[in-house]
Design a protein around this motif. Structure first.
Motif, PDB file in Angstrom:
ATOM      1  N   ASN A  18       0.839  -1.182   0.000  1.00  0.00           N
ATOM      2  CA  ASN A  18       0.000   0.000   0.000  1.00  0.00           C
ATOM      3  C   ASN A  18       0.883   1.243   0.000  1.00  0.00           C
ATOM      4  O   ASN A  18       1.132   1.821  -1.044  1.00  0.00           O
ATOM      5  CB  ASN A  18      -0.961  -0.039   1.192  1.00  0.00           C
ATOM      6  CG  ASN A  18      -2.071   0.979   1.077  1.00  0.00           C
ATOM      7  OD1 ASN A  18      -1.840   2.166   1.248  1.00  0.00           O
ATOM      8  ND2 ASN A  18      -3.250   0.535   0.713  1.00  0.00           N
ATOM      9  N   SER A  19       1.387   1.649   1.124  1.00  0.00           N
ATOM     10  CA  SER A  19       2.320   2.774   1.188  1.00  0.00           C
ATOM     11  C   SER A  19       3.738   2.239   1.152  1.00  0.00           C
ATOM     12  O   SER A  19       4.034   1.229   1.786  1.00  0.00           O
ATOM     13  CB  SER A  19       2.119   3.560   2.487  1.00  0.00           C
ATOM     14  OG  SER A  19       0.905   4.249   2.446  1.00  0.00           O
ATOM     15  N   ILE A  20       4.594   2.922   0.432  1.00  0.00           N
ATOM     16  CA  ILE A  20       5.983   2.477   0.284  1.00  0.00           C
ATOM     17  C   ILE A  20       6.849   3.236   1.284  1.00  0.00           C
ATOM     18  O   ILE A  20       6.731   4.450   1.409  1.00  0.00           O
ATOM     19  CB  ILE A  20       6.436   2.728  -1.168  1.00  0.00           C
ATOM     20  CG1 ILE A  20       5.661   1.772  -2.082  1.00  0.00           C
ATOM     21  CG2 ILE A  20       7.944   2.522  -1.336  1.00  0.00           C
ATOM     22  CD1 ILE A  20       5.292   2.362  -3.394  1.00  0.00           C
ATOM     23  N   ASN A  21       7.683   2.520   2.011  1.00  0.00           N
ATOM     24  CA  ASN A  21       8.627   3.203   2.900  1.00  0.00           C
ATOM     25  C   ASN A  21       9.934   2.426   2.987  1.00  0.00           C
ATOM     26  O   ASN A  21       9.985   1.244   2.621  1.00  0.00           O
ATOM     27  CB  ASN A  21       8.003   3.463   4.279  1.00  0.00           C
ATOM     28  CG  ASN A  21       7.787   2.192   5.063  1.00  0.00           C
ATOM     29  OD1 ASN A  21       8.696   1.379   5.228  1.00  0.00           O
ATOM     30  ND2 ASN A  21       6.578   2.003   5.563  1.00  0.00           N
ATOM     31  N   PRO A  22      11.003   3.076   3.445  1.00  0.00           N
ATOM     32  CA  PRO A  22      12.327   2.448   3.439  1.00  0.00           C
ATOM     33  C   PRO A  22      12.381   1.139   4.231  1.00  0.00           C
ATOM     34  O   PRO A  22      13.008   0.173   3.797  1.00  0.00           O
ATOM     35  CB  PRO A  22      13.224   3.510   4.091  1.00  0.00           C
ATOM     36  CG  PRO A  22      12.528   4.808   3.837  1.00  0.00           C
ATOM     37  CD  PRO A  22      11.069   4.492   3.894  1.00  0.00           C
ATOM     38  N   THR A  23      11.682   1.087   5.374  1.00  0.00           N
ATOM     39  CA  THR A  23      11.708  -0.127   6.194  1.00  0.00           C
ATOM     40  C   THR A  23      11.154  -1.316   5.412  1.00  0.00           C
ATOM     41  O   THR A  23      11.704  -2.417   5.459  1.00  0.00           O
ATOM     42  CB  THR A  23      10.859   0.084   7.471  1.00  0.00           C
ATOM     43  OG1 THR A  23      11.214   1.336   8.033  1.00  0.00           O
ATOM     44  CG2 THR A  23      11.094  -1.014   8.484  1.00  0.00           C
ATOM     45  N   LEU A  24      10.066  -1.083   4.696  1.00  0.00           N
ATOM     46  CA  LEU A  24       9.439  -2.195   3.973  1.00  0.00           C
ATOM     47  C   LEU A  24      10.323  -2.717   2.844  1.00  0.00           C
ATOM     48  O   LEU A  24      10.230  -3.881   2.469  1.00  0.00           O
ATOM     49  CB  LEU A  24       8.076  -1.773   3.418  1.00  0.00           C
ATOM     50  CG  LEU A  24       6.952  -1.597   4.444  1.00  0.00           C
ATOM     51  CD1 LEU A  24       5.674  -1.150   3.762  1.00  0.00           C
ATOM     52  CD2 LEU A  24       6.706  -2.901   5.214  1.00  0.00           C
ATOM     53  N   LEU A  25      11.178  -1.866   2.288  1.00  0.00           N
ATOM     54  CA  LEU A  25      12.036  -2.335   1.186  1.00  0.00           C
ATOM     55  C   LEU A  25      13.360  -2.907   1.699  1.00  0.00           C
ATOM     56  O   LEU A  25      14.091  -3.550   0.944  1.00  0.00           O
ATOM     57  CB  LEU A  25      12.306  -1.196   0.193  1.00  0.00           C
ATOM     58  CG  LEU A  25      11.093  -0.692  -0.587  1.00  0.00           C
ATOM     59  CD1 LEU A  25      11.530   0.265  -1.691  1.00  0.00           C
ATOM     60  CD2 LEU A  25      10.280  -1.837  -1.199  1.00  0.00           C
ATOM     61  N   MET A  26      13.644  -2.708   2.962  1.00  0.00           N
ATOM     62  CA  MET A  26      14.926  -3.136   3.518  1.00  0.00           C
ATOM     63  C   MET A  26      15.085  -4.647   3.513  1.00  0.00           C
ATOM     64  O   MET A  26      16.210  -5.164   3.457  1.00  0.00           O
ATOM     65  CB  MET A  26      15.063  -2.614   4.945  1.00  0.00           C
ATOM     66  CG  MET A  26      16.435  -2.082   5.266  1.00  0.00           C
ATOM     67  SD  MET A  26      16.299  -0.559   6.188  1.00  0.00           S
ATOM     68  CE  MET A  26      15.464  -1.118   7.670  1.00  0.00           C
ATOM     69  N   ALA A  27      13.977  -5.376   3.573  1.00  0.00           N
ATOM     70  CA  ALA A  27      14.046  -6.842   3.667  1.00  0.00           C
ATOM     71  C   ALA A  27      14.654  -7.485   2.422  1.00  0.00           C
ATOM     72  O   ALA A  27      15.193  -8.589   2.495  1.00  0.00           O
ATOM     73  CB  ALA A  27      12.644  -7.407   3.899  1.00  0.00           C
ATOM     74  N   TYR A  28      14.591  -6.798   1.290  1.00  0.00           N
ATOM     75  CA  TYR A  28      14.984  -7.436   0.024  1.00  0.00           C
ATOM     76  C   TYR A  28      16.452  -7.156  -0.260  1.00  0.00           C
ATOM     77  O   TYR A  28      16.805  -6.376  -1.149  1.00  0.00           O
ATOM     78  CB  TYR A  28      14.062  -6.962  -1.104  1.00  0.00           C
ATOM     79  CG  TYR A  28      12.614  -7.118  -0.719  1.00  0.00           C
ATOM     80  CD1 TYR A  28      12.010  -8.375  -0.763  1.00  0.00           C
ATOM     81  CD2 TYR A  28      11.875  -6.049  -0.240  1.00  0.00           C
ATOM     82  CE1 TYR A  28      10.703  -8.546  -0.357  1.00  0.00           C
ATOM     83  CE2 TYR A  28      10.560  -6.211   0.171  1.00  0.00           C
ATOM     84  CZ  TYR A  28       9.983  -7.456   0.107  1.00  0.00           C
ATOM     85  OH  TYR A  28       8.696  -7.638   0.520  1.00  0.00           O
ATOM     86  N   ARG A  29      17.294  -7.802   0.538  1.00  0.00           N
ATOM     87  CA  ARG A  29      18.729  -7.500   0.522  1.00  0.00           C
ATOM     88  C   ARG A  29      19.383  -7.776  -0.820  1.00  0.00           C
ATOM     89  O   ARG A  29      20.322  -7.101  -1.213  1.00  0.00           O
ATOM     90  CB  ARG A  29      19.438  -8.352   1.582  1.00  0.00           C
ATOM     91  CG  ARG A  29      19.039  -7.958   2.990  1.00  0.00           C
ATOM     92  CD  ARG A  29      19.851  -8.741   4.017  1.00  0.00           C
ATOM     93  NE  ARG A  29      19.133  -8.808   5.282  1.00  0.00           N
ATOM     94  CZ  ARG A  29      19.236  -9.797   6.159  1.00  0.00           C
ATOM     95  NH1 ARG A  29      20.046 -10.808   5.913  1.00  0.00           N
ATOM     96  NH2 ARG A  29      18.545  -9.789   7.287  1.00  0.00           N
ATOM     97  N   GLU A  30      18.902  -8.783  -1.523  1.00  0.00           N
ATOM     98  CA  GLU A  30      19.578  -9.188  -2.753  1.00  0.00           C
ATOM     99  C   GLU A  30      19.120  -8.374  -3.965  1.00  0.00           C
ATOM    100  O   GLU A  30      19.653  -8.550  -5.059  1.00  0.00           O
ATOM    101  CB  GLU A  30      19.411 -10.693  -2.998  1.00  0.00           C
ATOM    102  CG  GLU A  30      17.987 -11.153  -3.213  1.00  0.00           C
ATOM    103  CD  GLU A  30      17.108 -10.927  -1.984  1.00  0.00           C
ATOM    104  OE1 GLU A  30      17.647 -10.798  -0.870  1.00  0.00           O
ATOM    105  OE2 GLU A  30      15.892 -10.829  -2.155  1.00  0.00           O
TER     106      GLU A  30
END
Lengths: 339, 339
Positions: free
Chosen positions: B268-280
């Motif tokens: 829904n809303s995009i934020n830095p924390t939510l994208l941090m999980a995708y390390r590769e």
């Protein structure tokens, strides 16, 4: 080697059997690091298109079935067991079992369980695959082990919002196998019995008593502070399994009858920034995940209360009857919208 | 006095006319401070039950109509004008007009507009009520003022995702009245013409050129960095007016044809924390609100690209054809899912 066993081959088998062309994958925060490699594997071994669901997700209360209804054929949800909700598209639940060794912790806990013969055994989803092993270790040492199936949970399984599997057991003490203090806190408060934690992550065995005393002092302080509140915000989550709007209406009426004011605020995930805008509100009542008011208390400027704590604030419940909040499910009426 | 004119009496009149018993109120972040007093006023002057929608909201792309479909009769949405979307329940749009004085800024801007006779006049939603006044001031000073209705926007109105009201005007320069640099940046990049900002909040008048040069340098650096990326995350927002899944599929194919890898991530809303999980993942392409990749670039560890920037990365578009991202609406096909 992964720390979890996802059984991806099994998932791929089910996808093929269901002939699913469009698939959404949903992971709790701790498992999101595996999302892209699992997406790759599924796409390369099936003819499907995969979407990773990136919103924060903390439980099976939060399946994206409604949102994804016309977009994908199935959702594969990792790390949680199903709740008795009516999911609108097929959901494959993949229990991500931890590969951590639990034997040493349980053996270590025997000293703490000395003198208790009838033991209530409890754990969380990621260790359910070794529940029998836990039981056997205890039984070999002469303990009588009690397990109970909860409402919407498996034998011996508690959730942050559901402690039905531990209530009314004829036991002397409980052994909780897992990490963190929240679940054993709930067991303690619902049963008033000794609760020993065998924590394979920290490698220690401890009693919940000290933590429980500390939290009760904090909760009491929040209740005292909220007693001065005149304006309450009642927060409802739009997540399917946390949605207790009827409860919120009921609490609003209760507050208004006490001569105070209340508004209902609905949001998906609750966080301090989102509540900061409501400057004139003095306290919030959280009808969403019962963990928020307890676990995250320090992140919020104003007191967060559970519905039961609001009752104490409004003199509808005695402090000696303090109870944790639970989200109660039954088979007829998905979510019981009352305390 | 409030800084905004909400016309609550008008809203109450409409609520009574529609006989709405259950109402949800939705506010953008900057107006949420007024939420509880407006909720109080509506509840006390009508027979309705009010729910405040507490999720973050940045535009009419994000009406909670689907979510609230069976829960309320109407939504009152403050601060944005409607987009050409099919809302599933009635939505009353309340344009929150700023009470800030714009005259001084516009008069001040005349010096910067010296030598330009044909002026394209542009503003944002909260100043649309004084558009005529702006026009008159300019005309009195001998300027010829051009206004154009956009696709899904009013005359002279731009959004962060929609610059159709400024394109192909026979003007020498643009005057943007409002705050911030994002909208004038878009006008500059789409038209290549001089853009003067009359900012009544900062009280200054400035050219966009310096900011525009700076942003283009940053964007070029992001594109260079992303050129080394092998794994892309394509981010889709589930917000109704930002939902460009077809575009995401198209971009995924484009990436794969270039011999690189891509996954689609929906949130829904995009934020830095939510994208941090995708390390590769090495870089993200944002198909959601076009402002995210530009405005929030510094908050993210990895480069965020617009779809057009991805084209530059993959040699499908020349840097000299750099364009801002827009979410294009037309009347037949709510959202055009392609660049």
């Amino acid at each position: 080697m992964l720390n979890y066993d996802f059984n991806i081959e099994g998932v791929i088998g089910k996808i093929k059997k269901l002939n699913a062309a469009k698939i959404a994958l949903q992971f709790p925060e701790g498992l999101k690091v595996h999302a892209t490699s699992i997406a790759d594997e599924i796409e390369s071994k099936t003819n499907s298109k995969v979407i990773i669901l990136g919103d924060a997700c903390y439980g099976a209360c939060d399946i994206a079935d409604q949102e994804m209804m016309n977009l994908v054929d199935i959702i594969v949800h990792f790390g949680h067991t199903p709740l008795p909700l009516n999911y609108k598209i097929p959901v494959i639940f993949v229990e991500a079992y931890s590969r951590i060794n639990i034997e040493d912790s349980i053996k270590k806990s025997l000293k703490n369980l000395d003198g208790y013969n009838n033991i209530g055994l409890v754990t969380t989803t990621q260790h359910l695959n070794v529940l029998k092993k836990m039981k056997t270790i205890l039984e070999k040492k002469g303990k009588k082990v009690f397990l109970k199936k909860g409402i919407g949970t498996s034998e011996g399984q508690v959730l942050g919002c559901n402690f039905s599997a531990i209530k009314n057991l004829p036991v002397d003490a409980y052994l909780f196998v897992g990490s963190g203090n929240f679940h054993p806190l709930g067991i303690k408060l619902f049963t008033k019995k000794p609760v020993i934690i065998a924590d394979p992550y920290m490698g220690d065995v401890r009693s919940i008593d000290e933590f429980s005393d500390k939290i009760l002092r904090v909760r009491f302080a929040k209740i005292v502070k909220a007693s001065e509140a005149n304006n309450f915000g009642i927060v409802v989550s739009s997540k399917e399994g946390q949605f207790r709007l009827e409860l919120a209406y009921h609490l609003k009426e209760m507050i208004q009858k006490s001569g105070k004011k209340a508004v209902i605020i609905m949001m998906n995930s609750i966080n301090p920034t989102l509540l900061m805008a409501y400057r004139e509100l003095d306290a919030f009542v959280i009808t969403a995940c019962p963990r928020i008011a307890i676990d995250d208390a320090n992140m919020y400027e104003k007191p967060l209360l559970t519905p039961q704590e609001l009752e104490v604030v409004l003199d509808k419940r005695d402090w000696s009857n303090y109870e944790m909040d639970e989200i109660k499910y039954d088979e007829n009426k998905n979510i019981i919208n009352s305390i």
